[in-house]
Design an enzyme around this catalytic site. Structure first.
Site, PDB file in Angstrom:
ATOM      1  N   HIS A  81       0.894  -1.233  -0.084  1.00 38.22           N
ATOM      2  CA  HIS A  81      -0.102  -0.020  -0.046  1.00 38.22           C
ATOM      3  C   HIS A  81       0.909   1.269  -0.038  1.00 38.22           C
ATOM      4  O   HIS A  81       0.492   2.172   0.694  1.00 38.22           O
ATOM      5  CB  HIS A  81      -0.979  -0.173   1.331  1.00 38.22           C
ATOM      6  CG  HIS A  81      -1.964  -1.147   1.329  1.00 38.22           C
ATOM      7  ND1 HIS A  81      -3.047  -0.925   0.555  1.00 38.22           N
ATOM      8  CD2 HIS A  81      -1.946  -2.456   1.776  1.00 38.22           C
ATOM      9  CE1 HIS A  81      -3.934  -2.322   0.839  1.00 38.22           C
ATOM     10  NE2 HIS A  81      -2.834  -3.113   1.532  1.00 38.22           N
ATOM     11  N   ASN A 154     -10.240  -2.907   2.419  1.00 36.45           N
ATOM     12  CA  ASN A 154     -10.038  -2.960   0.917  1.00 36.45           C
ATOM     13  C   ASN A 154     -11.249  -2.625   0.205  1.00 36.45           C
ATOM     14  O   ASN A 154     -12.242  -2.584   0.704  1.00 36.45           O
ATOM     15  CB  ASN A 154      -9.402  -4.288   0.576  1.00 36.45           C
ATOM     16  CG  ASN A 154      -7.716  -4.430   0.986  1.00 36.45           C
ATOM     17  OD1 ASN A 154      -7.043  -3.409   1.199  1.00 36.45           O
ATOM     18  ND2 ASN A 154      -7.337  -5.458   0.896  1.00 36.45           N
TER      19      ASN A 154
END
Ligand code: HDE
Length: 699
Positions: A81, A154
């Site tokens: 990420h 997510n």
């Protein structure tokens, strides 16, 4: 800032920052450049030298301080990420949830809680493009009055693996290959598919990853999920299982693979820019927070385990109850200080919210704190303004790198009986209101011998993969097949492809056949399964196309209007007004940025130059040309490509009669989406999926 929910709280770390910036605040007239010690700088252009052409002197502390600071400007990027974009906003509760949770944030209808949300891709480095095929992170930090709650999710409701111990393997396999250092931000390579084909538990997630979900049009047009089952706990200590959902008010929209690849070249910051610009123009993106709340009896009645993060509870089986909304209404002032330094942690919960025994979640509870120490370099990272709670923080933790606070008194331990430790001897435990862990249930399988074991209830790896695939619209199913063909075609090792095909047979024999045909390979036999594959009722909520949340509006979208000298002024004006009155942004694209002379002799400034503004950047396009303008643009490859791509990407094209030869040259064939300028704003609200078989061979 008007209606700033932060105002209602007393800050700790936040205050430190404000004090510092106030001290260094100057009016413009008296703003002086200084060193970090506050010494005014007389010359910021030249080093200190012995003579005009002489050597540089070591005593130049102005130079050394500046370069020293610069040399250390970067901190380690996130191992996953790393590429992210974030914004401030607030959460507003619709109705009190006091019956199921005592969390302060869920008590009072209408109350706003400040938050900071960071979206990200997973695999690429911090400088990678915004639009690879990848899962998107959706992390929200709620600054509640009883401490920070981080919901670190997510845009896909399941995950690749069931146990945290597999995470480093998964990420190593997905990232650049160890010896060659490529590919960046792409799963289409041997090591990823080697791992995946050996891990059947990833199959459900792979179906999502190969679907349009991993190609979101913008960060504003995707869902978010907490993935794991969590618990809500009420004032009586009663616990309820819960799954969290974020549903975008903007609707769900994705791109087409060819389009997303071209966006990566045309604008590597496409999604970051989109989020930033939407907020700057006051078009604040919004998501509703929904919950699926259920008890043990419901959990026990399901044909799968709610602790297994590779499973969903279909919305048709248990509807999502909307409990509030998140509005993102303020961009960060400084990317590094906020977006880069924000430290999310799934272990940040507040009284009234608790964990479940999901073994993936449990592993995460350790990982994030550890990662922040590496990234931010100090256990005091919670004092950085973006991470600091907006409620009082009081304890006897002391010292450490970059300690920003200056606690008073002798007592740095508890219990103590010193009066100088603050009021009544300093902070004390709160047995009644402090966080207490929900005891869970004393079921047989939730206690016992120490074992490295996966429960039998986690054994079914294919039923929900099948459910997902069979719930999709046929166009989306074709995209899944096509993505699998693309990715596996980049896999050089035959045995990996074969193994993957064997797994796919268990998902859906027709899908496996289409992929095998696309690879020109024989269809192998199904791989062995640890549990029988079950047929489940299709869930329309899983679709984007034709699903309940598909985006079908011009509002908040971006539309390109291609013009050249001589374009009809009235037509241009009418198209722009129609888009704008429907809430969209119309951008004028022209061969030259300076200006275009319209039919009435008026000059119009372009927003983008043709070569730098391909149609992939827009949700739909209008081509408004005069005869001469069209003749000129037919010799310009960028103009032909502009139209060809809009057609190939199934977008609406509005065109003036004189622009027809350009459309013909680009191979445009008439359909419902190819319209006159007056119908453009209406047609632009959707894509034309029925066109797809005409423009692309899908497996
Ligand atoms: Fe993460 N994950 N993760 N993850 N994750 C990180 O923490 C990790 C997982 C997610 O915008 C890291 O601060 C482990 C699931 C997001 O800053 C790290 C496991 C989900 C973000 C980490 C998982 C996520 C991260 C890297 C398996 C969806 C970005 C930097 C047990 C529910 C947050 C950091 C942001 C970030 C570890 C699995 C979501 C290394 C060990 C499942 C959105 O700590």
């Amino acid at each position: 800032m008007p209606n700033d929910p932060f105002d209602t709280f007393t800050g700790t770390g936040g205050e430190t920052h404000q004090q510092v910036s106030k001290q260094s605040d100057h009016t413009e007239a008296e703003a002086h450049l200084t060193t970090n010690q506050g010494v005014r700088i007389s010359d910021n252009q030249n080093q200190l030298k012995a003579g005009a052409r002489g050597p540089v002197l070591l005593e130049d502390f102005v130079l050394r301080e500046k370069i020293f600071h610069f040399d250390h400007e970067r901190i380690p990027e996130r191992i996953v990420h790393a590429r992210g974009s974030a914004a401030h906003g607030y959460f507003e509760l619709y109705e009190s949830l006091s019956d199921i949770s005592k969390a302060d944030i869920f008590q009072r209808a209408g109350e706003k809680t400040p938050l900071f949300t960071r979206f990200s891709t997973v695999a690429g480095g911090a400088g990678s493009v915004d639009t690879p095929r990848d899962v998107r992170g959706f992390a929200v930090k709620f600054y509640t009055k009883e401490g920070n709650w981080d919901l670190v999710g997510n845009n896909i409701p399941v995950f690749f693996i069931q146990d945290a111990i597999k995470f480093p393997d998964l990420i190593h396999a997905a990232k650049m290959e160890a010896d060659r250092g490529y590919p960046q931000a792409a799963t289409a390579h041997d090591t990823f598919w080697d791992f995946i084909s050996l891990m059947p538990e990833s199959t459900h997630m792979i179906m999502w990853a190969m679907s349009d979900r991993t190609l979101p049009r913008t960060l504003r047009t995707m869902e978010g999920f907490g993935i794991h089952t969590f618990r809500l706990v009420n004032g009586q200590g009663k616990s309820t299982f819960v799954k969290f959902h974020w549903k975008p008010k903007q609707g769900l929209a994705s791109t087409i693979w060819d389009e997303t690849v071209k966006i990566a070249g045309a604008d590597p910051d496409f999604q970051r820019r989109d989020l930033y610009e939407a907020i700057e123009r006051g078009d604040f993106p919004e998501w509703e927070l929904g919950i699926q709340a259920f008890d043990d009896t419901f959990a026990d009645s399901l044909p799968f385990d709610v602790l297994d993060p590779t499973k969903i509870i279909p919305e048709e089986m248990l509807p999502v109850r909307m409990i509030g909304r998140m509005v993102l209404d303020r961009n960060p002032d400084n990317f590094f200080a906020e977006t880069e330094q924000v430290a999310y942690c799934p272990a940040n919960i507040v009284p009234g919210i608790d964990f479940s025994n999901d073994p993936l979640l449990q592993g995460r509870l350790f990982s994030y704190l550890d990662t922040q120490l590496k990234r931010l370099g100090s256990t005091n990272f919670h004092q950085i303004p973006i991470n600091a709670p907006k409620c009082p923080v009081m304890n006897f933790q002391r010292d450490g790198h970059m300690q920003m606070l200056q606690p008073k008194g002798r007592a740095n331990y508890e219990p103590n009986s010193l009066s100088d430790a603050g009021e009544e001897g300093g902070p004390r435990e709160c047995p009644m209101t402090g966080f207490s862990t929900s005891p869970g249930r004393a079921a047989e399988d939730e206690q016992g011998d120490k074992l490295r074991i996966r429960p039998d209830s986690f054994a079914d790896h294919y039923s929900q993969a099948r459910l997902f695939f069979r719930s999709l619209d046929p166009a989306e199913q074709a995209h899944v097949a096509s993505a699998l063909v693309f990715e596996l075609s980049k896999v050089a090792l035959d045995h990996i492809r074969k193994r993957m095909l064997s797994n796919l047979v268990n998902v859906d024999p027709d899908l496996a056949k289409r992929v095998a045909d696309g690879l020109a390979m024989d269809l192998p036999k199904a791989s062995k399964t640890a549990a029988d594959v079950q047929e489940m009722e299709p869930s329309p909520a899983l679709r984007i196309i034709g699903g309940p949340r598909e985006r079908t509006t011009v509002e908040g979208g971006k539309f390109g209007v291609l013009i050249a000298d001589g374009s009809d002024a009235n037509e241009v004006d009418a198209v722009i007004s129609a888009i704008e009155s429907a809430g969209g942004s119309a951008l004028v694209i022209a061969p030259k940025i300076g200006s275009v002379t319209l039919s009435n002799g008026k000059q119009l400034k372009a927003d983008g130059q043709l070569a730098g503004s391909p149609s992939v950047l827009f949700d739909a396009v209008a081509v408004l040309l005069s005869d001469e303008g069209c003749q000129m643009l037919m010799k310009e490859a960028a103009a032909v490509q502009f139209v060809m791509d809009a057609f190939g990407h199934l977008k609406a094209i509005g065109y003036s009669e004189a622009a027809k030869p350009l459309l013909d040259k680009a191979g445009v064939e008439p359909d419902e989406g190819i319209v006159s300028p007056s119908k453009f704003a209406e047609a632009a609200a959707q894509r034309y999926w029925a066109r797809e078989p005409k423009v692309r061979m899908l497996p």
